[in-house]
Design a protein around this motif. Structure first.
Motif, PDB file in Angstrom:
ATOM      1  N   GLY A   1      39.961 141.741 -44.046  1.00  0.00           N
ATOM      2  CA  GLY A   1      40.933 142.800 -43.746  1.00  0.00           C
ATOM      3  C   GLY A   1      40.980 143.168 -42.272  1.00  0.00           C
ATOM      4  O   GLY A   1      41.806 143.986 -41.870  1.00  0.00           O
ATOM      5  N   CYS A   2      40.113 142.586 -41.442  1.00  0.00           N
ATOM      6  CA  CYS A   2      40.106 142.937 -40.010  1.00  0.00           C
ATOM      7  C   CYS A   2      41.290 142.279 -39.306  1.00  0.00           C
ATOM      8  O   CYS A   2      41.540 141.090 -39.516  1.00  0.00           O
ATOM      9  N   PRO A   3      41.988 143.036 -38.450  1.00  0.00           N
ATOM     10  CA  PRO A   3      43.124 142.429 -37.730  1.00  0.00           C
ATOM     11  C   PRO A   3      42.661 141.500 -36.618  1.00  0.00           C
ATOM     12  O   PRO A   3      43.429 140.712 -36.092  1.00  0.00           O
ATOM     13  N   GLY A   4      41.408 141.589 -36.221  1.00  0.00           N
ATOM     14  CA  GLY A   4      40.838 140.748 -35.167  1.00  0.00           C
ATOM     15  C   GLY A   4      39.379 141.126 -35.061  1.00  0.00           C
ATOM     16  O   GLY A   4      38.853 141.820 -35.932  1.00  0.00           O
ATOM     17  N   ARG A   5      38.748 140.672 -34.024  1.00  0.00           N
ATOM     18  CA  ARG A   5      37.330 140.996 -33.846  1.00  0.00           C
ATOM     19  C   ARG A   5      37.222 142.100 -32.797  1.00  0.00           C
ATOM     20  O   ARG A   5      37.570 141.887 -31.636  1.00  0.00           O
ATOM     21  N   CYS A   6      36.759 143.272 -33.183  1.00  0.00           N
ATOM     22  CA  CYS A   6      36.636 144.378 -32.228  1.00  0.00           C
ATOM     23  C   CYS A   6      35.544 144.061 -31.207  1.00  0.00           C
ATOM     24  O   CYS A   6      34.577 143.361 -31.497  1.00  0.00           O
ATOM     25  N   LEU A   7      35.729 144.633 -30.032  1.00  0.00           N
ATOM     26  CA  LEU A   7      34.900 144.364 -28.847  1.00  0.00           C
ATOM     27  C   LEU A   7      33.396 144.355 -29.132  1.00  0.00           C
ATOM     28  O   LEU A   7      32.646 143.538 -28.625  1.00  0.00           O
ATOM     29  N   PHE A   8      32.968 145.300 -29.946  1.00  0.00           N
ATOM     30  CA  PHE A   8      31.535 145.576 -30.123  1.00  0.00           C
ATOM     31  C   PHE A   8      30.984 145.034 -31.429  1.00  0.00           C
ATOM     32  O   PHE A   8      29.784 145.105 -31.673  1.00  0.00           O
ATOM     33  N   CYS A   9      31.838 144.530 -32.305  1.00  0.00           N
ATOM     34  CA  CYS A   9      31.470 144.391 -33.720  1.00  0.00           C
ATOM     35  C   CYS A   9      30.717 143.107 -34.038  1.00  0.00           C
ATOM     36  O   CYS A   9      31.133 142.003 -33.686  1.00  0.00           O
ATOM     37  N   ALA A  10      29.601 143.278 -34.747  1.00  0.00           N
ATOM     38  CA  ALA A  10      28.824 142.139 -35.252  1.00  0.00           C
ATOM     39  C   ALA A  10      28.438 142.460 -36.697  1.00  0.00           C
ATOM     40  O   ALA A  10      27.268 142.507 -37.044  1.00  0.00           O
ATOM     41  N   GLN A  11      29.460 142.724 -37.510  1.00  0.00           N
ATOM     42  CA  GLN A  11      29.203 143.167 -38.889  1.00  0.00           C
ATOM     43  C   GLN A  11      28.255 142.252 -39.637  1.00  0.00           C
ATOM     44  O   GLN A  11      27.409 142.706 -40.394  1.00  0.00           O
ATOM     45  N   HIS A  12      28.401 140.930 -39.439  1.00  0.00           N
ATOM     46  CA  HIS A  12      27.576 139.989 -40.196  1.00  0.00           C
ATOM     47  C   HIS A  12      26.092 140.176 -39.875  1.00  0.00           C
ATOM     48  O   HIS A  12      25.237 139.965 -40.730  1.00  0.00           O
TER      49      HIS A  12
ATOM     50  N   TYR B   1      31.547 148.093 -47.641  1.00  0.00           N
ATOM     51  CA  TYR B   1      31.348 148.167 -46.192  1.00  0.00           C
ATOM     52  C   TYR B   1      31.634 146.810 -45.539  1.00  0.00           C
ATOM     53  O   TYR B   1      31.758 145.790 -46.208  1.00  0.00           O
ATOM     54  N   GLY B   2      31.669 146.842 -44.209  1.00  0.00           N
ATOM     55  CA  GLY B   2      31.631 145.592 -43.442  1.00  0.00           C
ATOM     56  C   GLY B   2      32.974 144.995 -43.102  1.00  0.00           C
ATOM     57  O   GLY B   2      33.039 144.002 -42.376  1.00  0.00           O
ATOM     58  N   GLY B   3      34.048 145.571 -43.633  1.00  0.00           N
ATOM     59  CA  GLY B   3      35.381 145.055 -43.330  1.00  0.00           C
ATOM     60  C   GLY B   3      36.365 146.200 -43.441  1.00  0.00           C
ATOM     61  O   GLY B   3      35.997 147.363 -43.288  1.00  0.00           O
ATOM     62  N   VAL B   4      37.619 145.871 -43.719  1.00  0.00           N
ATOM     63  CA  VAL B   4      38.645 146.907 -43.841  1.00  0.00           C
ATOM     64  C   VAL B   4      39.128 146.891 -45.292  1.00  0.00           C
ATOM     65  O   VAL B   4      40.068 146.166 -45.641  1.00  0.00           O
ATOM     66  N   PHE B   5      38.445 147.664 -46.127  1.00  0.00           N
ATOM     67  CA  PHE B   5      38.692 147.587 -47.578  1.00  0.00           C
ATOM     68  C   PHE B   5      40.157 147.819 -47.931  1.00  0.00           C
ATOM     69  O   PHE B   5      40.721 147.125 -48.769  1.00  0.00           O
TER      70      PHE B   5
ATOM     71  N   THR C   1      36.935 151.897 -43.633  1.00  0.00           N
ATOM     72  CA  THR C   1      38.190 151.266 -43.238  1.00  0.00           C
ATOM     73  C   THR C   1      38.606 151.729 -41.849  1.00  0.00           C
ATOM     74  O   THR C   1      37.926 152.561 -41.228  1.00  0.00           O
ATOM     75  N   ARG C   2      39.717 151.181 -41.362  1.00  0.00           N
ATOM     76  CA  ARG C   2      40.258 151.585 -40.068  1.00  0.00           C
ATOM     77  C   ARG C   2      41.231 152.737 -40.267  1.00  0.00           C
ATOM     78  O   ARG C   2      41.926 152.799 -41.284  1.00  0.00           O
ATOM     79  N   PRO C   3      41.349 153.604 -39.265  1.00  0.00           N
ATOM     80  CA  PRO C   3      42.275 154.736 -39.397  1.00  0.00           C
ATOM     81  C   PRO C   3      43.733 154.304 -39.531  1.00  0.00           C
ATOM     82  O   PRO C   3      44.542 155.025 -40.103  1.00  0.00           O
TER      83      PRO C   3
ATOM     84  N   GLY D   1      40.024 147.908 -27.140  1.00  0.00           N
ATOM     85  CA  GLY D   1      40.994 147.049 -27.832  1.00  0.00           C
ATOM     86  C   GLY D   1      41.084 147.349 -29.310  1.00  0.00           C
ATOM     87  O   GLY D   1      41.314 146.451 -30.123  1.00  0.00           O
ATOM     88  N   ARG D   2      40.921 148.620 -29.667  1.00  0.00           N
ATOM     89  CA  ARG D   2      40.911 148.947 -31.096  1.00  0.00           C
ATOM     90  C   ARG D   2      42.282 148.791 -31.752  1.00  0.00           C
ATOM     91  O   ARG D   2      42.400 148.604 -32.949  1.00  0.00           O
ATOM     92  N   GLY D   3      43.324 148.932 -30.951  1.00  0.00           N
ATOM     93  CA  GLY D   3      44.659 148.757 -31.537  1.00  0.00           C
ATOM     94  C   GLY D   3      45.207 150.010 -32.199  1.00  0.00           C
ATOM     95  O   GLY D   3      46.230 149.958 -32.882  1.00  0.00           O
TER      96      GLY D   3
HETATM   97  S1  SF4 Z   1      34.905 147.170 -36.263  1.00  0.00           S
HETATM   98 FE1  SF4 Z   1      35.837 147.116 -38.312  1.00  0.00          FE
HETATM   99  S2  SF4 Z   1      37.904 146.328 -37.944  1.00  0.00           S
HETATM  100 FE2  SF4 Z   1      36.702 145.807 -36.127  1.00  0.00          FE
HETATM  101  S3  SF4 Z   1      35.939 143.752 -36.512  1.00  0.00           S
HETATM  102 FE3  SF4 Z   1      34.354 145.165 -37.180  1.00  0.00          FE
HETATM  103  S4  SF4 Z   1      34.726 145.461 -39.372  1.00  0.00           S
HETATM  104 FE4  SF4 Z   1      36.578 144.566 -38.490  1.00  0.00          FE
END
Ligand code: SF4
Length: 364
Positions: A46-57, A94-98, A129-131, A166-168
């Motif tokens: 569900g993520c539109p891209g990879r956010c600057l800081f994100c390392a969910q995995h 968690y971990g994505g954009v439900f 999720t994202r706002p 770059g959150r969009g």
């Molecule tokens: S911060 Fe949220 S929306 Fe951005 S890449 Fe990570 S899980 Fe996806």
């Protein structure tokens, strides 16, 4: 409030030195209901891209995998828990954009959750999720399908910082999303990410005030770390990003905790879970195994210091609720010098079976 014992319902402890006069006060942290969470990681879906800081995995310790496998693992795991008499659980996606999972996956997950709720194993269902991925219509539909709570990854209310990350989406989207979550009858959670590029402790103080105004049920504070493999790591290596240092982070977070508590928000998490893969990948940033405890201890010291100041600047002793015994003097006793400056030490601070604090005035 300066009180004499005779006009108080609260009990002045005989064990605390002083003249018997002093101040009663309460810790502003809301009650924390005990619940066990069953996390389900829809990593990067569900993520539109990879956010600057994100390392969910790495944060979650769960690599991205097909949603069919995620659902199968959730179902198998919960069935086994039910057979073993464990639970009940709050189910948390968690971990994505439900709310931005491809159709019909949100519905499919919620239907499965509903079956476990009917069996008494699941009490509540929440997601992060994202706002900008929670329209009123969608939220109403998901609430009707059994979703109870939505945690928005707000990160900050500073538009320039959101742009740089770059959150969009902008801060207006966070405010709108939060209002829509509440209007849909869902519980609201907010996640903040202090220390993004361009973000200062003063910005965090403003974020906390905005967050408090939205009256969320829970808040998570995840100070920004530089994790290998993220776009932020590239900026760090090029010398274009410097994370907050640990001391700045500890005090900045401690300053906002009472603001959030007084708004009724439970601060459910301070810092990321210490997943081994994440720890190995952190290049820089405010990490410490006891980060949350150290922040809480500083917040408590600030509360006590404010009361001591209001009483004239020096205390003769303190009676505190027993539940604060472990955190009071801080990690490895690091807050002892700060308490000594208020006139408090191990000799005149007592932990008792009481709900409030009593700060004894110094005899003059
Ligand atoms: S911060 Fe949220 S929306 Fe951005 S890449 Fe990570 S899980 Fe996806």
């Amino acid at each position: 409030m300066f009180v004499s014992p005779s006009c108080q319902e609260s009990v002045v402890p005989a064990t605390v030195p002083g003249c018997g006069r002093g101040r009663f006060f309460r810790h502003p942290e809301p009650e924390t209901p005990r619940s066990r969470v069953w996390p389900v990681f829809v990593t990067f879906h569900g993520c539109p891209g990879r956010c600057l800081f994100c390392a969910q995995h790495l944060q979650s310790g769960h690599a991205a995998q097909p949603l069919s496998r995620v659902l199968a693992a959730m179902t198998t795991g919960l069935e086994a828990a039910g057979r073993q008499g464990r639970g009940p659980y709050e189910l948390a996606f968690y971990g994505g954009v439900f709310t931005a999972l491809p159709e019909p996956w949100p519905q499919r997950f919620l239907e499965a959750a509903g079956r476990f709720r009917d069996a008494g194993l699941v009490t509540r269902v929440r997601c992060s999720t994202r706002p900008d991925a929670c329209s009123p219509g969608l939220l109403a539909r998901l609430a009707g399908a059994g979703l109870d709570m939505v945690e928005l990854g707000a990160q900050t209310f500073d538009d320039a910082v959101l742009r740089a990350a770059g959150r969009g989406h902008d801060a207006a989207a966070v405010r709108r999303g939060a209002a829509d979550v509440i209007r849909a009858g869902l519980g609201l959670g907010l996640q903040l990410l202090p220390g993004l590029p361009g973000h200062t402790p003063q910005d965090l103080a403003r974020d906390a005030a905005e967050t408090a105004a939205l009256a969320p049920e829970i808040v998570r504070l995840h100070p920004c770390l530089v994790v290998d493999g993220t776009p932020l790591a590239g900026l760090y290596r090029e010398g274009r990003y410097v994370p907050w240092d640990l001391d700045t982070t500890l005090w900045a977070l401690a300053d906002v905790l009472p603001v959030l508590w007084r708004a009724g928000a439970r601060v459910a998490r301070i810092g990321l879970c210490p997943e081994p893969a994440l720890q190995a990948a952190v290049l820089a940033g405010p990490v410490h195994p006891a980060l949350g405890a150290r922040v809480r201890a500083r917040a408590l010291w600030r509360l006590v210091a404010d009361e001591v100041r209001a009483m004239g600047g020096f205390a003769a002793g303190l009676a505190a609720p027993r539940r604060f015994a472990g955190e009071f003097f801080g990690h490895a006793g690091e807050m002892r010098p700060a308490y000594a400056a208020l006139g408090l030490d191990r000799g005149n601070v007592r932990f008792e079976d009481r709900a409030d604090f009593f700060l004894a005035a110094r005899e003059v």
